[in-house]
Write a protein that holds these residues in place. Structure first.
Motif: not given
Length: 162
Positions: A51-53, A128-135
């Motif tokens: 949340e603090d980036l 505000t961080p919401y989601s993450k994806g990684m491939n």
């Protein structure tokens, strides 16, 4: 991390090189170290933004594929400690980049042919961080962004041709 000295319970090694590549849903960091231990430490990490980036990395495993000296013998005893220590030493504050996005977008627009047709006023002030994806090819972070934006079409964009 290049040039950084890692020091864990009296064992010191300087990071001379870092190679990062995707590996089965993780980022694989190969850290070439020199000092009390010499060789390559491979970390398998997952990035996250708090949340603090601040981008931090959670380690799920590591291996010592090319290591000289006693490190191979003590690896089993030091495994978690090394993993936690290296990860704690690697974070990146994303806030300067994110809070400059509005200016970067405006500068990019001004360099394009669109700048002759539209005017953009953009002020992004809360991320505000919401989601993450990684491939295997990319990492994607999705943010909820609050701010203000206005887009104006400049005069004579829709001029009728005769």
């Amino acid at each position: 991390m290049v040039g950084k000295e890692l020091n864990l319970e009296g064992i010191a090694a300087k990071v001379n090189r870092v190679e990062i590549s995707p590996h089965e849903g993780f980022l694989k960091w190969n850290l070439t170290v020199e000092g009390d231990i010499n060789g390559i430490i491979s970390l398998f990490v997952v990035p996250s933004i708090d949340e603090d980036l601040v981008m931090q990395f959670s380690a799920f495993d590591y291996e010592l594929p090319k290591m000289e000296g006693w490190a191979e013998i003590t690896d089993w005893a030091m495994h978690r400690a090394i993993e936690k220590y290296v990860v704690s030493q690697s974070s990146y504050d994303m806030s300067p980049f994110l809070y400059s996005l509005d200016d970067r977008i405006a500068r990019g627009l001004n360099k394009s042919v669109l700048s002759k047709k539209i005017a953009l006023d953009l002020d992004l002030n809360t991320f505000t961080p919401y989601s993450k994806g990684m491939n295997e090819d990319e990492i994607q972070f999705i943010f909820q962004i609050e701010g203000r934006a206005s887009l104006s079409i400049k005069d004579k964009v829709f001029v009728q041709r005769e």
